[in-house]
Design a protein around this motif. Structure first.
Motif, PDB file in Angstrom:
ATOM      1  N   GLU A 222      -7.793 -11.011  50.434  1.00  0.00           N
ATOM      2  CA  GLU A 222      -9.198 -11.690  49.572  1.00  0.00           C
ATOM      3  C   GLU A 222      -9.302 -11.657  48.283  1.00  0.00           C
ATOM      4  N   LEU A 224     -12.422 -10.981  44.972  1.00  0.00           N
ATOM      5  CA  LEU A 224     -13.636 -11.524  45.764  1.00  0.00           C
ATOM      6  C   LEU A 224     -14.438 -11.302  44.139  1.00  0.00           C
ATOM      7  N   ASP A 227     -19.773 -13.365  45.751  1.00  0.00           N
ATOM      8  CA  ASP A 227     -19.368 -14.326  46.691  1.00  0.00           C
ATOM      9  C   ASP A 227     -18.231 -15.162  46.375  1.00  0.00           C
ATOM     10  N   ARG A 229     -13.957 -16.675  45.877  1.00  0.00           N
ATOM     11  CA  ARG A 229     -13.133 -16.684  46.384  1.00  0.00           C
ATOM     12  C   ARG A 229     -11.985 -16.586  44.433  1.00  0.00           C
ATOM     13  N   GLN A 232      -5.475 -13.164  45.730  1.00  0.00           N
ATOM     14  CA  GLN A 232      -5.393 -12.867  46.947  1.00  0.00           C
ATOM     15  C   GLN A 232      -4.837 -12.084  46.257  1.00  0.00           C
TER      16      GLN A 232
END
Length: 275
Positions: A222, A224, A227, A229, A232
């Motif tokens: 992930e 980030l 906090d 997302r 990817q």
């Protein structure tokens, strides 16, 4: 002083030959690229999508006398031939594997190679040339495919390992910015979804490279933004990774992957097209 070109055989790519009276109409109605105006010596980048508009396979269409070559992923050539055959119906077209080898000459600096069989990469001039049965220029150094992939990644251009099969919309993988979709042509498989995404003009997710220090992050890790997302990791190289990123979450954000800071790189060609 111009960098000497490097020549790399591309074992990951293979050719499919199309011939017959209906080959042009047959292919034009299937893929994202215009084939009606393709002439011998032309090369165009495109894709075959599923009916829902997700990427099945990338391809280069190479114009030839009486037909064309499709430059495709070697691991998917049999599956692509089978899929094309399903669409064939009564069209007068032959579809067959071709043994001619594929190679690359990169980066795209200096004059075009004088040797026959070389075509300028239609995605980006800096990617150089693609060769079909072509010999290496005498001043070219031999390289491997990993070196070519590193060059491609350094330019921010994604590859098949990034989009997979039936996971990604072509606009997310920047096909629209890399001359991979002709929005002026007629119908193609998956056109409705693709055209709708283009008309709305708000693409939330794009593929962009990430710069990092140390060991490469794991594919699938992930990205980030605090906090949240933000995306990817898709594929990795030395100091760079390709990632699928939420554009609305990366602007001005401090990004991390697996607890380490990473930095988004917006290539010049991307900035010019998107702003």
């Amino acid at each position: 002083m111009a960098e000497h070109p490097r020549y790399a055989p591309l074992a990951s790519r293979a050719l499919i030959g199309l011939e017959g009276a209906d080959w042009r109409d047959f292919l034009h109605n299937l893929i994202t690229q215009d084939v009606e105006s393709l002439t011998p010596g032309d090369i165009r980048f495109g894709a075959l999508l599923n009916p829902q508009g997700r990427l099945l396979y990338d391809l280069f269409v190479v114009g030839r006398e009486g037909g064309c070559w499709l430059d495709v992923a070697a691991s998917e050539r049999t599956a692509i031939i089978q899929r094309l055959t399903l669409y064939k119906l009564r069209a007068k077209v032959t579809i067959a594997a071709d043994p001619t080898p594929v190679s690359a000459l990169f980066p795209g600096a200096g004059a075009a190679p004088a040797e026959p069989g070389w075509f300028a990469d239609p995605r980006l001039p800096a990617l150089g040339w693609r060769g079909y049965g072509a010999t290496a220029p005498t001043d070219a150094a031999l390289a491997d495919e990993a070196a070519y992939d590193a060059c491609r990644l350094s330019l921010g251009v994604p590859g098949p390992a990034d989009w997979g099969v039936e996971k990604t919309y072509p606009i997310e993988a920047n096909f629209d910015l890399l001359a991979g979709i002709d929005f002026k042509k007629g119908c193609f498989v998956g056109q409705e979804t693709t055209s709708r995404m283009k008309r709305r003009g708000t693409v939330k997710t794009r593929f962009l490279p990430l710069a990092f220090e140390g060991e490469p992050p794991s594919p699938g890790a992930e990205v980030l933004a605090g906090d949240l997302r933000a995306g990817q990791v898709l594929s990795t190289g030395e100091g760079l990774a390709m990632a699928s990123l939420r554009l609305d979450r990366i602007e001005g954000a401090e990004l991390t992957v697996e607890g380490r800071p990473v930095r988004v790189i917006r290539p010049d060609w991307f900035e010019t097209a998107v702003g």
